[in-house]
Motif scaffolding. Structure first.
Motif, PDB file in Angstrom:
ATOM      1  N   VAL A  87     -35.678 -50.149 -15.910  1.00  0.00           N
ATOM      2  CA  VAL A  87     -36.828 -50.037 -16.803  1.00  0.00           C
ATOM      3  C   VAL A  87     -36.645 -50.924 -18.028  1.00  0.00           C
ATOM      4  O   VAL A  87     -37.587 -51.598 -18.476  1.00  0.00           O
ATOM      5  CB  VAL A  87     -37.059 -48.573 -17.219  1.00  0.00           C
ATOM      6  N   GLU A  88     -35.425 -50.957 -18.589  1.00  0.00           N
ATOM      7  CA  GLU A  88     -35.177 -51.799 -19.762  1.00  0.00           C
ATOM      8  C   GLU A  88     -35.433 -53.267 -19.441  1.00  0.00           C
ATOM      9  O   GLU A  88     -36.065 -53.991 -20.229  1.00  0.00           O
ATOM     10  CB  GLU A  88     -33.747 -51.612 -20.262  1.00  0.00           C
ATOM     11  N   ALA A  89     -34.941 -53.719 -18.281  1.00  0.00           N
ATOM     12  CA  ALA A  89     -35.131 -55.118 -17.905  1.00  0.00           C
ATOM     13  C   ALA A  89     -36.605 -55.438 -17.669  1.00  0.00           C
ATOM     14  O   ALA A  89     -37.113 -56.473 -18.112  1.00  0.00           O
ATOM     15  CB  ALA A  89     -34.316 -55.430 -16.654  1.00  0.00           C
ATOM     16  N   LEU A  90     -37.310 -54.549 -16.987  1.00  0.00           N
ATOM     17  CA  LEU A  90     -38.722 -54.778 -16.703  1.00  0.00           C
ATOM     18  C   LEU A  90     -39.564 -54.728 -17.971  1.00  0.00           C
ATOM     19  O   LEU A  90     -40.482 -55.537 -18.152  1.00  0.00           O
ATOM     20  CB  LEU A  90     -39.219 -53.755 -15.682  1.00  0.00           C
ATOM     21  N   ARG A 156     -58.568 -49.584 -15.261  1.00  0.00           N
ATOM     22  CA  ARG A 156     -57.506 -50.143 -16.101  1.00  0.00           C
ATOM     23  C   ARG A 156     -56.174 -50.162 -15.355  1.00  0.00           C
ATOM     24  O   ARG A 156     -55.408 -51.113 -15.428  1.00  0.00           O
ATOM     25  CB  ARG A 156     -57.363 -49.336 -17.400  1.00  0.00           C
ATOM     26  N   MET A 157     -55.895 -49.085 -14.630  1.00  0.00           N
ATOM     27  CA  MET A 157     -54.644 -49.016 -13.877  1.00  0.00           C
ATOM     28  C   MET A 157     -54.627 -50.061 -12.766  1.00  0.00           C
ATOM     29  O   MET A 157     -53.639 -50.793 -12.598  1.00  0.00           O
ATOM     30  CB  MET A 157     -54.466 -47.615 -13.292  1.00  0.00           C
ATOM     31  N   LEU A 158     -55.722 -50.163 -12.020  1.00  0.00           N
ATOM     32  CA  LEU A 158     -55.796 -51.145 -10.946  1.00  0.00           C
ATOM     33  C   LEU A 158     -55.746 -52.564 -11.488  1.00  0.00           C
ATOM     34  O   LEU A 158     -55.119 -53.458 -10.888  1.00  0.00           O
ATOM     35  CB  LEU A 158     -57.092 -50.941 -10.150  1.00  0.00           C
ATOM     36  N   GLU A 159     -56.368 -52.793 -12.630  1.00  0.00           N
ATOM     37  CA  GLU A 159     -56.388 -54.124 -13.231  1.00  0.00           C
ATOM     38  C   GLU A 159     -54.974 -54.598 -13.569  1.00  0.00           C
ATOM     39  O   GLU A 159     -54.617 -55.753 -13.295  1.00  0.00           O
ATOM     40  CB  GLU A 159     -57.257 -54.106 -14.491  1.00  0.00           C
ATOM     41  N   PHE A 160     -54.158 -53.723 -14.145  1.00  0.00           N
ATOM     42  CA  PHE A 160     -52.779 -54.095 -14.459  1.00  0.00           C
ATOM     43  C   PHE A 160     -52.036 -54.505 -13.188  1.00  0.00           C
ATOM     44  O   PHE A 160     -51.297 -55.495 -13.170  1.00  0.00           O
ATOM     45  CB  PHE A 160     -52.043 -52.937 -15.129  1.00  0.00           C
ATOM     46  N   LEU A 161     -52.212 -53.740 -12.119  1.00  0.00           N
ATOM     47  CA  LEU A 161     -51.522 -54.045 -10.863  1.00  0.00           C
ATOM     48  C   LEU A 161     -52.058 -55.326 -10.242  1.00  0.00           C
ATOM     49  O   LEU A 161     -51.289 -56.143  -9.718  1.00  0.00           O
ATOM     50  CB  LEU A 161     -51.681 -52.874  -9.891  1.00  0.00           C
ATOM     51  N   THR A 170     -44.169 -51.206 -14.743  1.00  0.00           N
ATOM     52  CA  THR A 170     -43.504 -49.964 -15.128  1.00  0.00           C
ATOM     53  C   THR A 170     -44.502 -48.925 -15.623  1.00  0.00           C
ATOM     54  O   THR A 170     -45.606 -49.240 -16.072  1.00  0.00           O
ATOM     55  CB  THR A 170     -42.468 -50.206 -16.238  1.00  0.00           C
ATOM     56  N   ARG A 171     -44.069 -47.663 -15.556  1.00  0.00           N
ATOM     57  CA  ARG A 171     -44.897 -46.564 -16.056  1.00  0.00           C
ATOM     58  C   ARG A 171     -45.211 -46.752 -17.530  1.00  0.00           C
ATOM     59  O   ARG A 171     -46.334 -46.496 -17.972  1.00  0.00           O
ATOM     60  CB  ARG A 171     -44.176 -45.239 -15.829  1.00  0.00           C
ATOM     61  N   GLN A 172     -44.194 -47.198 -18.310  1.00  0.00           N
ATOM     62  CA  GLN A 172     -44.416 -47.366 -19.748  1.00  0.00           C
ATOM     63  C   GLN A 172     -45.461 -48.435 -20.032  1.00  0.00           C
ATOM     64  O   GLN A 172     -46.294 -48.297 -20.929  1.00  0.00           O
ATOM     65  CB  GLN A 172     -43.097 -47.703 -20.452  1.00  0.00           C
ATOM     66  N   THR A 173     -45.424 -49.524 -19.256  1.00  0.00           N
ATOM     67  CA  THR A 173     -46.427 -50.577 -19.418  1.00  0.00           C
ATOM     68  C   THR A 173     -47.821 -50.038 -19.142  1.00  0.00           C
ATOM     69  O   THR A 173     -48.770 -50.319 -19.882  1.00  0.00           O
ATOM     70  CB  THR A 173     -46.118 -51.745 -18.469  1.00  0.00           C
ATOM     71  N   LEU A 174     -47.956 -49.257 -18.084  1.00  0.00           N
ATOM     72  CA  LEU A 174     -49.260 -48.684 -17.749  1.00  0.00           C
ATOM     73  C   LEU A 174     -49.724 -47.695 -18.808  1.00  0.00           C
ATOM     74  O   LEU A 174     -50.888 -47.716 -19.227  1.00  0.00           O
ATOM     75  CB  LEU A 174     -49.186 -48.007 -16.384  1.00  0.00           C
ATOM     76  N   LEU A 175     -48.827 -46.825 -19.232  1.00  0.00           N
ATOM     77  CA  LEU A 175     -49.207 -45.820 -20.231  1.00  0.00           C
ATOM     78  C   LEU A 175     -49.667 -46.487 -21.527  1.00  0.00           C
ATOM     79  O   LEU A 175     -50.704 -46.127 -22.102  1.00  0.00           O
ATOM     80  CB  LEU A 175     -48.030 -44.884 -20.500  1.00  0.00           C
ATOM     81  N   LYS A 176     -48.897 -47.461 -21.972  1.00  0.00           N
ATOM     82  CA  LYS A 176     -49.254 -48.151 -23.214  1.00  0.00           C
ATOM     83  C   LYS A 176     -50.548 -48.946 -23.061  1.00  0.00           C
ATOM     84  O   LYS A 176     -51.408 -48.954 -23.942  1.00  0.00           O
ATOM     85  CB  LYS A 176     -48.110 -49.080 -23.640  1.00  0.00           C
ATOM     86  N   GLY A 216     -39.382 -43.446  -9.893  1.00  0.00           N
ATOM     87  CA  GLY A 216     -38.719 -43.425 -11.186  1.00  0.00           C
ATOM     88  C   GLY A 216     -38.991 -44.634 -12.063  1.00  0.00           C
ATOM     89  O   GLY A 216     -38.518 -44.677 -13.206  1.00  0.00           O
ATOM     90  N   MET A 217     -39.748 -45.608 -11.560  1.00  0.00           N
ATOM     91  CA  MET A 217     -39.946 -46.830 -12.332  1.00  0.00           C
ATOM     92  C   MET A 217     -41.414 -47.155 -12.572  1.00  0.00           C
ATOM     93  O   MET A 217     -41.826 -47.391 -13.705  1.00  0.00           O
ATOM     94  CB  MET A 217     -39.267 -48.006 -11.627  1.00  0.00           C
ATOM     95  N   GLY A 218     -42.226 -47.174 -11.512  1.00  0.00           N
ATOM     96  CA  GLY A 218     -43.618 -47.554 -11.702  1.00  0.00           C
ATOM     97  C   GLY A 218     -44.308 -47.779 -10.386  1.00  0.00           C
ATOM     98  O   GLY A 218     -44.029 -47.113  -9.387  1.00  0.00           O
ATOM     99  N   TYR A 219     -45.217 -48.782 -10.357  1.00  0.00           N
ATOM    100  CA  TYR A 219     -46.057 -49.017  -9.179  1.00  0.00           C
ATOM    101  C   TYR A 219     -46.141 -50.512  -8.895  1.00  0.00           C
ATOM    102  O   TYR A 219     -45.899 -51.353  -9.749  1.00  0.00           O
ATOM    103  CB  TYR A 219     -47.449 -48.441  -9.407  1.00  0.00           C
ATOM    104  N   ARG A 220     -46.507 -50.799  -7.630  1.00  0.00           N
ATOM    105  CA  ARG A 220     -46.583 -52.186  -7.184  1.00  0.00           C
ATOM    106  C   ARG A 220     -47.787 -52.335  -6.253  1.00  0.00           C
ATOM    107  O   ARG A 220     -48.035 -51.498  -5.388  1.00  0.00           O
ATOM    108  CB  ARG A 220     -45.295 -52.536  -6.424  1.00  0.00           C
ATOM    109  N   LEU A 221     -48.558 -53.418  -6.421  1.00  0.00           N
ATOM    110  CA  LEU A 221     -49.654 -53.746  -5.518  1.00  0.00           C
ATOM    111  C   LEU A 221     -49.191 -54.812  -4.542  1.00  0.00           C
ATOM    112  O   LEU A 221     -48.822 -55.912  -4.956  1.00  0.00           O
ATOM    113  CB  LEU A 221     -50.888 -54.236  -6.302  1.00  0.00           C
ATOM    114  N   ILE A 222     -49.222 -54.479  -3.257  1.00  0.00           N
ATOM    115  CA  ILE A 222     -48.861 -55.434  -2.207  1.00  0.00           C
ATOM    116  C   ILE A 222     -50.136 -55.899  -1.539  1.00  0.00           C
ATOM    117  O   ILE A 222     -50.922 -55.098  -1.020  1.00  0.00           O
ATOM    118  CB  ILE A 222     -47.925 -54.776  -1.162  1.00  0.00           C
TER     119      ILE A 222
END
Length: 224
Positions: A87-90, A156-161, A170-176, A216-222
Motif C-alpha cells: 500500500v505504501e508503494a502504491l 466515480r469508482m469505475l472512472e478511477f479504475l 488502492t482503497r485509500q486512493t478510491l476513498l480519497k 487487502g489492497m484495492g481493485y483492478r480493472l482487467i
C-alpha cells in the motif's frame, strides 16, 4: 520500450535483461536507489521495474522522486509481501506490485497491460471490456449498446479504475478520490459499490472477470 531495472540482485537483473531484450525492449539497470534516480533522469525510461529494499535510497523514496517529473509506469518487484509495504508503494505512485519469486510470464503480462494503458489513455477516452463501453469524456457507460445507469459514487469508482486499466488502484486512493476527504475510512463502502458495479457490468457478478479485488489492497480493472 525503454525499461529501467532498479535492483541490487545482479543475477535477477541479468535474467531480466536477457528476457526483456529478447522481447524487443531496451534495458538499463541500476544497483541502488540513488543510481536509479540518476539513470532515469538521463535515459527517460518508458517503464521502471523497481525493488523496494535497495541501498542508498529506499524504493519508496525512488518512486516519490520519479513521480516528481515522470508518469512512466512503475512496477514494484519486491520480496516484501506485507500489505503495508504494498500500500505504501502504491500510494507513493507505483502502478503495480509483484512479489518475488514470480513467474516471468506474469511479469511480461503486467508490462503489456501497463503499455496498453498508456497507449489507450493518450489516444482515446473509450475503455471497453466484454460488451461494456465506458466513455470517459461523455461520462457514460453502455452494455451491448444500451445505456447503463450508474449512481454518482458508482461512476466515480469505475472512472478511477477505467483511467488506470490493468493497474491496482488502492482503497485509500478510491476513498480519497470519491469522497474527497482524508478522514473517510472504509467501513464496507467500497465492497458495497463494487458489488453493485459487478451486478450491472459483469456477465457473472459472483465470478467477476474484469472488476477484480486485490485482497487487502484495492481493485483492478482487467479489459482483456
Amino acid at each position: 520500450m525503454k525499461i529501467l531495472i532498479a535492483d541490487d540482485d545482479p543475477q535477477l537483473v541479468r535474467a531480466l535483461r536477457v528476457t526483456l531484450t529478447a522481447h524487443g525492449h531496451d534495458v538499463f539497470s541500476a544497483q541502488d536507489g540513488a543510481a536509479a534516480v540518476t539513470i532515469a533522469a538521463d535515459t527517460h525510461p518508458e517503464l521502471v521495474l523497481l525493488d523496494l529494499g535497495m541501498p542508498r535510497l529506499d524504493g519508496v523514496r525512488v518512486i516519490e522522486a520519479l513521480r516528481g517529473w515522470t508518469t512512466a509506469p512503475i512496477i514494484v518487484v519486491s520480496g516484501r509481501n506485507g500489505g503495508a509495504d504494498k500500500v505504501e508503494a502504491l500510494d507513493a505512485g507505483a502502478d503495480d506490485y509483484i512479489t518475488k519469486p514470480f513467474q516471468i510470464d506474469e511479469l511480461l503480462a503486467r508490462i503489456r497491460a501497463l503499455a496498453r494503458r498508456a497507449t489507450t489513455h493518450s489516444t482515446s477516452p473509450l475503455v471497453t471490456f466484454g460488451d461494456i463501453q465506458i466513455d470517459l469524456s461523455a461520462k457514460t457507460v453502455t452494455r451491448a449498446g444500451a445505456l447503463v445507469h450508474l449512481t454518482r459514487t458508482e461512476w466515480r469508482m469505475l472512472e478511477f479504475l477505467a483511467k488506470n486499466p490493468g493497474s491496482l488502484v488502492t482503497r485509500q486512493t478510491l476513498l480519497k478520490g470519491i469522497w474527497e476527504s482524508e478522514q473517510v475510512s472504509d467501513s464496507g463502502y467500497l465492497r458495497l459499490y463494487m458489488s453493485q458495479l459487478r451486478r450491472k457490468l459483469e456477465a457473472e457478478p459472483s465470478h467477476p472477470r474484469h472488476l477484480l479485488t486485490e485482497q487487502g489492497m484495492g481493485y483492478r480493472l482487467i479489459t482483456d
